[in-house]
Design a protein around this motif. Structure first.
Motif, PDB file in Angstrom:
ATOM      1  N   UNK A  78       0.690  -1.086  -0.227  1.00 34.82           N
ATOM      2  CA  UNK A  78      -0.085   0.152   0.100  1.00 34.82           C
ATOM      3  C   UNK A  78       0.970   1.233  -0.018  1.00 34.82           C
ATOM      4  N   UNK A  79       2.035   1.171   0.675  1.00 33.47           N
ATOM      5  CA  UNK A  79       2.707   2.422   0.640  1.00 33.47           C
ATOM      6  C   UNK A  79       3.274   2.612  -0.571  1.00 33.47           C
ATOM      7  N   UNK A  80       4.132   1.534  -0.880  1.00 33.44           N
ATOM      8  CA  UNK A  80       4.824   1.615  -2.158  1.00 33.44           C
ATOM      9  C   UNK A  80       4.041   1.853  -3.604  1.00 33.44           C
ATOM     10  N   UNK A  81       2.933   1.343  -3.650  1.00 28.56           N
ATOM     11  CA  UNK A  81       1.958   1.158  -5.009  1.00 28.56           C
ATOM     12  C   UNK A  81       0.845   1.951  -4.959  1.00 28.56           C
ATOM     13  N   UNK A  82       0.412   2.716  -3.813  1.00 26.60           N
ATOM     14  CA  UNK A  82      -0.668   3.493  -3.651  1.00 26.60           C
ATOM     15  C   UNK A  82      -0.246   4.660  -3.039  1.00 26.60           C
ATOM     16  N   UNK A  83       0.152   4.735  -1.675  1.00 27.72           N
ATOM     17  CA  UNK A  83       0.291   6.084  -1.027  1.00 27.72           C
ATOM     18  C   UNK A  83       1.359   6.935  -1.572  1.00 27.72           C
ATOM     19  N   UNK A  84       2.416   6.593  -2.001  1.00 30.49           N
ATOM     20  CA  UNK A  84       3.482   7.280  -2.624  1.00 30.49           C
ATOM     21  C   UNK A  84       3.083   7.887  -4.066  1.00 30.49           C
ATOM     22  N   UNK A  85       2.490   6.901  -4.866  1.00 27.25           N
ATOM     23  CA  UNK A  85       2.221   7.492  -6.366  1.00 27.25           C
ATOM     24  C   UNK A  85       0.953   8.417  -6.398  1.00 27.25           C
ATOM     25  N   UNK A  86       0.137   8.189  -5.361  1.00 25.30           N
ATOM     26  CA  UNK A  86      -0.870   9.126  -5.443  1.00 25.30           C
ATOM     27  C   UNK A  86      -0.562  10.410  -4.755  1.00 25.30           C
ATOM     28  N   UNK A  87       0.287  10.414  -3.700  1.00 23.66           N
ATOM     29  CA  UNK A  87       0.810  11.599  -3.137  1.00 23.66           C
ATOM     30  C   UNK A  87       1.345  12.598  -4.116  1.00 23.66           C
ATOM     31  N   UNK A  88       2.359  11.735  -5.143  1.00 20.39           N
ATOM     32  CA  UNK A  88       3.247  12.604  -5.946  1.00 20.39           C
ATOM     33  C   UNK A  88       2.212  13.061  -7.290  1.00 20.39           C
ATOM     34  N   UNK A  89       1.308  12.299  -7.642  1.00 28.16           N
ATOM     35  CA  UNK A  89       0.618  12.515  -8.808  1.00 28.16           C
ATOM     36  C   UNK A  89      -0.313  13.790  -8.357  1.00 28.16           C
ATOM     37  N   UNK A  90      -0.887  13.637  -7.325  1.00 31.83           N
ATOM     38  CA  UNK A  90      -1.882  14.561  -6.672  1.00 31.83           C
ATOM     39  C   UNK A  90      -0.979  15.944  -6.766  1.00 31.83           C
ATOM     40  N   UNK A  91      -0.003  15.982  -5.925  1.00 30.73           N
ATOM     41  CA  UNK A  91       0.803  17.152  -5.612  1.00 30.73           C
ATOM     42  C   UNK A  91       1.066  17.858  -6.853  1.00 30.73           C
ATOM     43  N   UNK A  92       1.630  17.152  -7.904  1.00 29.06           N
ATOM     44  CA  UNK A  92       2.286  17.808  -8.958  1.00 29.06           C
ATOM     45  C   UNK A  92       0.962  17.959 -10.322  1.00 29.06           C
ATOM     46  N   UNK A  93       0.032  17.605 -10.014  1.00 25.50           N
ATOM     47  CA  UNK A  93      -1.285  17.761 -10.980  1.00 25.50           C
ATOM     48  C   UNK A  93      -1.154  19.248 -11.330  1.00 25.50           C
ATOM     49  N   UNK A  94      -1.285  19.529 -12.809  1.00 28.09           N
ATOM     50  CA  UNK A  94      -1.165  20.837 -13.117  1.00 28.09           C
ATOM     51  C   UNK A  94      -0.107  21.897 -13.157  1.00 28.09           C
TER      52      UNK A  94
END
Length: 603
Positions: free
Chosen positions: A305-321
């Motif tokens: 969950x940390x490697x495949x969900x939490x980390x990717x979601x955090x980065x993609x949402x933070x850098x969106x736009x």
């Protein structure tokens, strides 16, 4: 075991593991963890809790403080440039979002209580800067994604610890007689004190060094003691707030443009290598088989969950736009190795929560170890291939950076480029680079030691430096300045004119000399007489001895290996030379190369 013997054993194991990792091109932290487990839980040879007693946790806390201070020293704001917006998003948006998603992973994945999840989730914000830095060097990543990963790791480290402090203060207030208001005031006061103490310590060091109030030989000791004092003072007000204080102190010093900055930074880098080695070995050895046995399939789910969900979601949402390209976002979303700060702070707060009677808190340390081991192995071995696949890293062999444009260096660069060796010619004089530009060679107009070069030249793409200007002193300066970054064995300069006896420079200055021991004047004179550079391929029919017999007067610079790597040295006599291409300057009367047959060269 005697504490003195423990110190010696930990030093040998930690530094030895880093050296073996360097030789094998592996992530060092993996070998350090394995070594710590072997001498600790597996064999029982080392038990840090028994050897050091109550001093173990303060020792680890001070070591982590020095590590974070060294991280703060690398935070030069001029180095952000095009990565500034991305870093701000990863810190301001990514840290709170990562805290939330990590807490959910701890609760639903590892099955721990919300109290433990709130504290542990805050610590999981951090991505280890001591792990990221060597991975970036190995992967030869381009400047912007490398800057984003490095700055995120360093800035989020103290914020992760503070997030854990915030959650711990709230939980402590709920489990003691202290009110939430008192806990909140305690937290705010601690942060204010951390910023003030760190700021005053940083400004004080800067002013003392600028006004020559501290002699040169005492600058590093004074700085070291000031770091420890700032950490202790801030930590006295709020536990773990000292991490923020020393990081802020490092940032102030890094951006003050001190003349002694490079010397201070290199000392801290050396100290960090020793401290990281010791901390990892001690923490791994301090684990017990009983604690590790508590881990079950939920630990696997937690890591997934940390490697495949939490980390990717955090980065993609933070850098969106943002203006960060999608492939850079994807790379950053995948790379998130954890390091020493996570393990140390998780172990510390785990013990504090156990004392409060919080169920499941004893699993924080082993879960942190598992996550560190998995992420370092996974990301350490996947970063370079992934970066090359999506075009964010150099895929070929490391190239050569030539400082100093002249007629003969341009010809040398052309021969190397034709041999598929990446070359960059750098010179402050625009007109000297004219021939290189006309030949289609990559050039950099400016001083290679300037900040412009640091931001415009992908230095990680080059494994060797040849200081070949007509100024011997400048060549020495280039090699002395870039030697620690590239490695002393990778920086070369031309022989100095009339260097003998008292004129000889000390070994600590300059770089290695070419084996041909030729000066700038020697190369320029031969080039004016018609000498040219050649790339000669050795075969079973045309050996190194054959070449030397045919070219007795040639100036041999080095050779290109079968993998395409350039080396400034003569081929070893006891090793196979078939397939190597010799790089040499040969006399004009010798025949031109036609084919790789007996007694002939290949251009």
């Amino acid at each position: 075991m005697d504490p003195v013997a423990v110190f010696g054993l930990v030093g040998v194991i930690g530094v030895g593991a880093q050296w073996i990792a360097w030789r094998l091109r592996m992530p060092a932290i993996v070998l350090m963890l394995l070594a710590g487990f072997v001498v600790g839980p597996v064999t029982g040879l080392l038990d840090p809790s028994v050897a050091f007693g109550d001093l173990l946790q303060p020792m680890i806390a001070l070591a982590v403080a020095v590590i974070l201070f060294e991280g703060g020293l690398t935070l030069d704001f001029k180095g952000l440039r095009d990565a500034q917006k991305g870093v701000l998003r990863l810190v301001l948006i990514g840290a709170p979002l990562g805290w939330l998603l990590s807490a959910l992973a701890v609760h639903y994945g590892a099955g721990l209580s919300w109290e433990v999840a709130a504290v542990f989730g805050g610590i999981l914000i951090v991505t280890g800067p001591t792990v990221i830095a060597p991975l970036l060097r190995q992967a030869r990543l381009k400047h912007r994604p490398a800057a984003l990963l490095q700055w995120e790791a360093i800035v989020n480290d103290p914020f992760g610890a503070l997030a854990a402090v915030l959650a711990y203060e709230v939980i402590s207030a709920l489990n003691t007689a202290e009110t939430l208001g008192e806990a909140a005031w305690h937290l705010v006061l601690g942060i204010i004190v951390a910023v003030v103490v760190g700021g005053l310590a940083g400004v004080g060091i800067v002013q003392a060094f600028r006004r020559a109030l501290v002699p040169e030989y005492m600058k590093v000791p004074v700085l070291f003691v000031t770091v420890l004092a700032a950490f202790a003072a801030s930590d006295f007000v709020l536990h773990e707030s000292g991490l923020l204080a020393v990081t802020f102190m490092g940032i102030i010093i890094a951006n003050a443009r001190l003349a002694a900055y490079d010397e201070i930074r290199r000392f801290k880098e050396h100290a960090t290598v020793l401290l990281v080695s010791g901390v990892f070995v001690l923490l791994a050895a301090n684990m017990s088989m009983e604690t590790l046995a508590l881990l079950d399939w939920r630990a696997v789910l937690f890591v997934v969950l940390i490697v495949l969900v939490a980390r990717p979601l955090t980065v993609m949402i933070s850098l969106a736009g943002s203006d960060v390209p999608l492939k850079e976002r994807a790379l950053i979303a995948w790379i998130g190795p954890r390091g020493v700060v996570l393990v140390a702070v998780a172990g510390l707060f785990g013990e504090q929560l156990v004392k409060l009677g919080i169920e499941g808190a004893e699993l924080m340390a082993p879960l942190a170890f598992v996550l560190v081991a998995v992420t370092v192995v996974l990301h350490g071995f996947s970063l370079a291939p992934l970066a090359r696949w999506i075009g964010l890293a150099e895929s070929g062999p490391p190239g050569l950076l030539i400082a100093g444009a002249s007629r003969w260096t341009v010809e040398l660069a052309k021969v190397l480029q034709e041999a598929k060796v990446p070359v960059l010619l750098a010179d402050a004089n625009w007109w000297r680079l004219r021939a290189a530009r006309e030949a289609g060679l990559p050039v950099f107009q400016g001083d290679i030691l300037s900040e412009a070069a640091e931001h415009q030249v992908e230095l990680m793409s080059y494994g060797l430096i040849l200081a070949a200007s007509d100024n011997d002193a400048y060549n020495t300066l280039i090699c002395t300045d870039l030697g620690p970054e590239f490695g002393r064995d990778a920086v070369f300069q031309l022989a100095r004119v009339k260097e003998s006896g008292r004129a000889t420079l000390p070994a600590s200055l300059g770089g290695r000399r070419l084996d041909c021991d030729a000066t700038f004047e020697d190369f320029a004179k031969r080039h004016a007489q018609g000498w040219t550079f050649r790339a000669t391929k050795l075969t079973e029919e045309y050996t190194l001895d054959d070449w030397r017999a045919a070219r007795p007067d040639a100036l041999l610079l080095g050779y290109i290996s079968g993998s395409g790597r350039l080396r400034f040295e003569a081929p070893k006599e006891d090793r196979p030379t078939t397939g190597l291409r010799l790089i040499a300057m040969v006399a004009p009367q010798e025949p031109k190369d036609k084919a790789p047959t007996k007694k002939q060269d290949t251009a």
